[in-house]
Design a protein around this motif. Sequence first.
Motif, PDB file in Angstrom:
ATOM      1  N   LYS A 117      -6.450  -2.592  12.386  1.00 56.97           N
ATOM      2  CA  LYS A 117      -6.634  -2.108  10.874  1.00 56.97           C
ATOM      3  C   LYS A 117      -5.129  -2.396  10.213  1.00 56.97           C
ATOM      4  N   VAL A 118      -5.480  -2.773   9.148  1.00 55.74           N
ATOM      5  CA  VAL A 118      -4.275  -3.228   8.224  1.00 55.74           C
ATOM      6  C   VAL A 118      -4.258  -2.633   7.160  1.00 55.74           C
ATOM      7  N   GLY A 119      -3.195  -2.434   6.226  1.00 57.24           N
ATOM      8  CA  GLY A 119      -3.381  -2.015   4.886  1.00 57.24           C
ATOM      9  C   GLY A 119      -3.267  -0.459   4.862  1.00 57.24           C
ATOM     10  N   ASN A 120      -2.506  -0.073   3.709  1.00 58.14           N
ATOM     11  CA  ASN A 120      -2.485   1.497   3.744  1.00 58.14           C
ATOM     12  C   ASN A 120      -2.202   1.808   2.059  1.00 58.14           C
ATOM     13  N   SER A 121      -3.324   2.001   1.569  1.00 56.99           N
ATOM     14  CA  SER A 121      -3.325   2.027  -0.033  1.00 56.99           C
ATOM     15  C   SER A 121      -4.322   3.010  -0.449  1.00 56.99           C
ATOM     16  N   LEU A 122      -3.977   3.614  -1.635  1.00 55.04           N
ATOM     17  CA  LEU A 122      -5.098   4.611  -2.290  1.00 55.04           C
ATOM     18  C   LEU A 122      -6.149   4.155  -2.948  1.00 55.04           C
ATOM     19  N   GLY A 123      -5.626   2.474  -3.564  1.00 56.06           N
ATOM     20  CA  GLY A 123      -6.623   1.894  -4.332  1.00 56.06           C
ATOM     21  C   GLY A 123      -7.560   1.160  -3.352  1.00 56.06           C
TER      22      GLY A 123
END
Length: 353
Positions: free
Chosen positions: A324-330
Amino acid sequence: FQNEINEVPFFDVQLPYELALKIFRYLGKAELGRCAQVSRTWKILAEDEVLWYRLCQEEGYLLDMSISDHSCWKLALKNCRAREHMLKTNWKNRVGAVSQLHYEPGRVLCDVSCCDGVVMAGYTSGEVRLWDTRTWDYRAPVLAAAPGPAGAGAPPHVSSVRINSSLAVAAYEDGTVSVWSLLLGQEPIHHFQHNQHLQALALAPGGAAVATASGFQVRLESPDDRGFWQTPGTFEIQKLVNFLNLVPDVAGSPVAVAAAEDIVYLLKAADPGRILHSVYGQPVTCLDVAAHEAAFGIKTFGWLLNEPNQILLYNLETNQCVTKVGNSLGDFSCVNLHSSPPNMLVAGNKDRR
């Protein structure tokens, strides 16, 4: 009386050229430039082609070339860096060249697809056009639609178009799908009909397989060994498909990956349809596939539970989540896996990153 070809003066000792070269391999561009100002011998050593070829490869330039392909690798690295800087500057400043291929008053452009410089466009008039932008005079033949019932009137709007190196596919508002060969002319070589509008259309990047999603049905179409088109698989799924991709480089029957709201399906002709991923209330926002993997963005509950949106990478052979990659509220709005470098993927997010 010093042999400056075979021995290099290193302060109070004399070193063989090969050993001095190994020491210089630990230096970067700026350090090599400073060493080149020490003496004539050090200048010859600091501008050795082996050192600059290694620096060029480490920075990711001209990876498919050997050391004998350039006579001056220092200049080659300089040109590559200047070209990359120019591209980044032009991209940042929105500097580019725009060519208008076609304009027809009163008609609306519905969808565009391109491959290797060939552009395909579909219009509300029902027309499907091609341009070969690799030639100085753009050819724009109109691809003929499949024959409709007598007295059908105006052709339906084009909803989606896809093109690869050998085929062009268009889906129409009435559920008709037409397939053309880029080598055999402007008449369709295959067409089939759905009962209602298509939500998704997919064409194999390098093959002759087509996947369509209409209502709760996903359909796979491909030619057999004799060139006759057939339907190797039809799947009934639980929800409406938002994203549909065909897995590239698959031998035999085509394999598709479909995202229907919060469920991701792996669809093979021999299987009834397997759920690859499903988490209630976490819809899929983008999807892309490579030969053995699928990557898709999921929308979580965000700030409510302090859980960021992520991109999941699944192995299509084991059907397991690899990472799992990414860490964004968008929300992740797009992801590219099939044309990204090995072990990498590129994604875009609504936070403008």
